[in-house]
Write a protein that holds these residues in place. Structure first.
Motif, PDB file in Angstrom:
ATOM      1  N   THR A 224       0.889  -1.010  -0.215  1.00  0.00           N
ATOM      2  CA  THR A 224       0.561  -0.047   0.349  1.00  0.00           C
ATOM      3  C   THR A 224       0.516   1.152  -0.025  1.00  0.00           C
ATOM      4  O   THR A 224       1.517   1.650   1.363  1.00  0.00           O
ATOM      5  N   VAL A 235      -4.942   7.029  -0.399  1.00  0.00           N
ATOM      6  CA  VAL A 235      -4.107   5.339  -1.407  1.00  0.00           C
ATOM      7  C   VAL A 235      -4.222   5.790  -2.679  1.00  0.00           C
ATOM      8  O   VAL A 235      -4.678   5.410  -3.423  1.00  0.00           O
ATOM      9  N   ILE A 238      -2.561   0.064  -3.975  1.00  0.00           N
ATOM     10  CA  ILE A 238      -2.793  -1.208  -3.399  1.00  0.00           C
ATOM     11  C   ILE A 238      -3.161  -2.534  -3.907  1.00  0.00           C
ATOM     12  O   ILE A 238      -3.921  -1.949  -4.841  1.00  0.00           O
ATOM     13  N   MET A 253      -5.566  -4.126   4.718  1.00  0.00           N
ATOM     14  CA  MET A 253      -4.545  -3.546   4.695  1.00  0.00           C
ATOM     15  C   MET A 253      -5.104  -1.351   4.830  1.00  0.00           C
ATOM     16  O   MET A 253      -4.403  -0.207   4.404  1.00  0.00           O
ATOM     17  N   LEU A 254      -6.301  -1.171   4.006  1.00  0.00           N
ATOM     18  CA  LEU A 254      -6.394  -0.401   4.634  1.00  0.00           C
ATOM     19  C   LEU A 254      -7.047   0.780   5.418  1.00  0.00           C
ATOM     20  O   LEU A 254      -6.807   1.976   5.192  1.00  0.00           O
ATOM     21  N   ALA A 257      -3.725   1.429   6.156  1.00  0.00           N
ATOM     22  CA  ALA A 257      -3.083   2.651   5.037  1.00  0.00           C
ATOM     23  C   ALA A 257      -3.766   4.341   5.874  1.00  0.00           C
ATOM     24  O   ALA A 257      -3.439   4.898   6.997  1.00  0.00           O
TER      25      ALA A 257
END
Length: 301
Positions: A224, A235, A238, A253-254, A257
């Motif tokens: 990411t 972002v 990704i 993962m989001l 981030a």
């Protein structure tokens, strides 16, 4: 001076230099205020593109000036990619059309069969390109996570971890991201040096801007790229390795981030996607909302 046909008397043209980055940012931002309600571009966005080792700013750009004021610019950023913006007060004077013709000539000279750009849907630029014969190739969206909303995501599977990338991880991160993006993006592979100009050599880069997902056996299976843009956490990239998809890895993962961005001052969090990637549904399922719609238009040369 740079020859460019179709300019009104009193306007001049010349190649841009790195010293023009703030002026170009101001022109783009002025358009974004009209089209989006607020500016999104930053000077780091402009410079990270211009500082790619493969890029020649003198050969690839044109600035249109009224006296000392930069009122518009064109940028042949890649073989079939062009960027342009015109100050709202100078729109309707044929400047956009002149730059479009200049970009077409640049792309044709580079051997490209087409030239395209992405513009806000329904904007003055969108209407102009449609009038000039540019056809829509795909639709794109900026999606935003409202400031008061959290993404509900299950934990990572046992043994998976997220961490900052180190210098030794850069080639692995580049390979992973490019492999994933080239599954649906019709372009040549970006070189490691050009990728680095947009990621770890971008102005203000800090270790938390590039986060890696590591599998139980120590392999990098996700990445990411997130950074601050004004009051937002953006972002930019990704990616999850194909053999690891379907395991619910992208939502954590989001979350990671956006959490990192908020820790560093972000008020809002957002990203971009388009119809080629097929990921809009995923982002909406985790609570993101469409903030703006864009179209990528191109013309065959």
């Amino acid at each position: 001076m740079t020859p460019i046909d179709g300019l009104q008397e009193g306007l001049t043209a010349r190649p841009l230099t790195h010293d023009d980055a703030e002026a170009v940012t101001a022109v783009v931002a002025a358009e974004e205020v009209i089209d989006l309600g607020e500016p999104e571009v930053t000077v780091e966005d402009v410079l990270s593109d211009w500082l790619r080792p493969s890029y020649d700013i003198t050969e690839s750009t044109v600035g249109i000036l009224d006296g000392d004021l930069l009122v518009a610019y064109g940028d042949h950023s890649g073989p079939d990619i062009g960027y342009t913006a015109v100050l709202p007060a100078y729109q309707g004077r044929g400047i956009g059309t002149a730059i479009a013709r200049w970009l077409q000539a640049k792309a044709r000279a580079a051997g490209s069969p087409r030239i395209g750009t992405q513009v806000a849907q329904g904007s003055a630029a969108d209407r102009l390109l449609a009038d000039l014969g540019y056809e829509v190739r795909w639709t794109a969206w900026d999606l935003e996570l409202p400031p008061d909303r959290e993404i509900s995501a299950r934990p990572l599977p046992d043994g998976f971890t997220l961490r900052d990338a180190e210098d030794a991880d850069r080639e692995a991160a580049w390979t992973l991201v490019e492999d994933c993006f080239l599954e649906w993006s019709d372009r040549e592979r970006m070189s490691l040096a050009d990728f680095g100009a947009r990621v770890w050599d971008r102005g203000g880069f800090e270790p938390w801007n590039l986060r890696l997902l590591v599998s139980p056996d120590g392999q990098v299976v996700g990445a990411t790229h997130v950074f601050l843009a004004g009051d937002g956490g953006y972002v930019a990239r990704i990616a999850v390795r194909p053999d690891q998809r379907g395991r619910g890895l992208a939502p954590p993962m989001l979350v990671d981030a956006f959490d990192r961005a908020r820790e560093h001052g972000a008020v809002r969090c957002y990203l971009s996607t388009d119809t080629r990637a097929g990921a809009r549904g995923l982002y909406e399922k985790v609570g993101m909302e469409v903030a703006s719609t864009w179209v990528n238009r191109a013309i065959t040369l």
